[in-house]
Design an enzyme around this catalytic site. Structure first.
Site, PDB file in Angstrom:
ATOM      1  N   GLY A 113       0.835  -1.204   0.000  1.00 24.90           N
ATOM      2  CA  GLY A 113       0.000   0.000   0.000  1.00 24.90           C
ATOM      3  C   GLY A 113       0.864   1.244   0.000  1.00 24.90           C
ATOM      4  CG  LEU A 114      -0.802   4.775  -1.902  1.00 22.80           C
ATOM      5  CD1 LEU A 114      -1.962   5.796  -1.895  1.00 22.80           C
ATOM      6  CD2 LEU A 114       0.193   5.113  -3.020  1.00 22.80           C
ATOM      7  N   GLY A 124       2.049   5.773   4.265  1.00 24.30           N
ATOM      8  CA  GLY A 124       1.024   6.402   5.103  1.00 24.30           C
ATOM      9  C   GLY A 124      -0.306   5.657   5.117  1.00 24.30           C
ATOM     10  CB  SER A 125      -1.689   2.838   3.168  1.00 27.27           C
ATOM     11  OG  SER A 125      -0.640   1.892   3.262  1.00 27.27           O
ATOM     12  CE  LYS A 182       3.640   0.006   3.149  1.00 25.05           C
ATOM     13  NZ  LYS A 182       3.162   1.395   3.052  1.00 25.05           N
ATOM     14  CB  SER A 183       4.661   0.356   9.771  1.00 30.09           C
ATOM     15  OG  SER A 183       5.620   0.180   8.774  1.00 30.09           O
ATOM     16  CB  SER A 242       5.723  -4.243  -2.611  1.00 31.81           C
ATOM     17  OG  SER A 242       4.640  -4.344  -1.702  1.00 31.81           O
TER      18      SER A 242
END
Lengths: 206, 206
Positions: A40-41, A43-44, A46-47, A114
Site C-alpha cells: 500500500g501507499l 502512510g496507508s 502498513k507498519s 511494493s
C-alpha cells in the site's frame, strides 16, 4: 578409528540423516507458516497494522517475524539505492528472505510499499500454495497525504524526493488480494481483527 | 470517523505501540538465540554435524534453522558467482540473514567454508555479545581430500575448479573459536555432544 572408518561413519550418517523440514517445524510451532505481504501507499498504515498484528499473534503464542524498511534497508539491502534496478533487487531479496522464514516455520509480516504487480507476483511465485497472503492496505492517496507521518509527501511535492509512489511513480493496485483492509474507514484494531479472522478461518492459527 | 480522527487514532496506536522484540521472542521460544557458525574445509563435516545437531535440538524442543549452500546459493545469493567480490558479498548477506534469524529468536546453524578471518569477523561484528559461536570443524586436508564427498577435490586437482579452498586458495584457521571439533578423531555423534555441552553450559538451552 581409521580414516576409512571415519569415512564410512560419515557416509552412514549422511545416509540415515533425517533433515528437519518445514512441516516438522510448523508442527512444533503449532501454526501454518505463511507470508502476510502488506502492500500500500506510504502512510496507508502498513507498519501500524503489522506491528499491532504482531502483538496480537504474540499474545496468541504464535510465532511471527516482521520485516520492514527498518531491519532490511540498513542491513541485507544496505548496498542498494532507489534506482529501478535496485528496487527490483530489493524486493527480490526480501522475497527470498520471506521464503526462508516461512521454511523455518514462522508467520512472516512483510510491510513494504511494493508498488509493482510483477514484484509481488515474484514473491508469490517463490512460495507454496496458500503460503502467500497479499494484504492490500487501502486508503485514498488524499488520506495518506494528509496523514504524511514521515513528512515524505511534503518533500515529494516540493520535488525533494523523486519517483515517490503516488506522486510521480505508479502504485499498481492488487488484482484479487487475499485481504483488503480499508484504513480510512476502520481503525487499526478493527483492521487487525479482520486479518486475524482470515487467518483463523483458513487454518493458519491451528 | 473523520480523517482527522483517523489520524489521531493512528498516532495513538503508534505512540502506545509495544513492539515485540528479540528478548520476548527468545523467552517464548525458551532459548537464548545465537549463531553457530561452522567453518572448515570442504569435506570436514560441517553439514553432517550441523544436520545432526539440528535433529538433536529439535528433539529437545529447541528452535533452530540451518543455513547452507543448498538454501542460499540458489535463492538469496543466486545472483552471485565465485569472484572475490561475490564471495565477500555472499558472506555479507549470510551474516545479515543470521542477524535477522537471531533477532527472530532462533538458534541459527550456518554451515559455510568461510575461509577468511575478515569475513567471519564481519559476521561476528553484526551480532551481540555471546551471540556468535564460532565452531571450527577441524580435519586435516588429507582426510578431507580422502573423504571428498562431492568429488570436488578431484576436480580441483585436475584443474577443473579454480581457487578451491585448501588446494589453490587459503583456509585461514580461526584464532580462538568458541568450539573446535576434531572430526578426524571423533565421530559425528561425539562432535554433536561436544557442541550440546557447550550450549548447555553457556545457557543457550535454558
Amino acid at each position: 578409528m581409521s580414516t576409512k572408518q571415519q569415512q564410512d561413519n560419515l557416509d552412514n550418517v549422511v545416509w540415515h540423516q533425517h533433515k528437519i523440514g518445514k512441516q516438522q517445524r510448523a508442527k512444533a510451532k503449532q501454526q501454518k507458516p505463511c507470508v502476510l505481504w502488506f502492500t500500500g501507499l506510504s502512510g496507508s498504515g502498513k507498519s501500524t497494522i503489522a506491528n499491532l498484528l504482531e502483538q496480537k499473534l504474540f499474545e496468541l503464542s504464535k510465532q511471527s517475524y516482521l520485516l520492514d524498511g527498518d531491519n532490511i534497508r540498513h542491513g541485507l539491502c544496505g548496498d542498494l539505492g532507489f534506482s529501478d534496478r535496485d528496487r527490483v533487487e530489493n524486493i527480490r531479496r526480501i522475497s527470498e528472505l520471506c521464503k526462508l522464514f516461512v521454511d523455518s516455520g514462522e508467520i512472516v509480516l512483510a510491510a513494504f510499499i511494493s508498488p509493482f504487480r510483477t514484484d509481488r507476483a515474484f514473491a508469490r511465485s517463490l512460495l507454496g500454495d496458500g503460503e502467500f497472503v497479499e494484504v492490500f492496505v487501502d486508503a485514498p492517496l488524499a488520506v495518506c497525504e494528509e496523514r504524511d507521518p514521515k513528512g515524505l509527501y511534503k518533500k515529494a511535492r516540493r520535488g525533494e524526493i523523486h519517483k515517490f509512489t503516488g506522486i510521480d511513480s505508479d502504485y499498481q493496485v492488487p488484482y484479487g488480494p487475499e485481504i483488503t483492509i480499508d484504513t480510512a474507514k476502520y481503525n487499526p484494531q478493527e483492521c487487525v481483527e479482520q486479518i486475524l479472522n482470515y487467518l483463523t478461518e483458513n487454518g493458519f492459527l491451528k
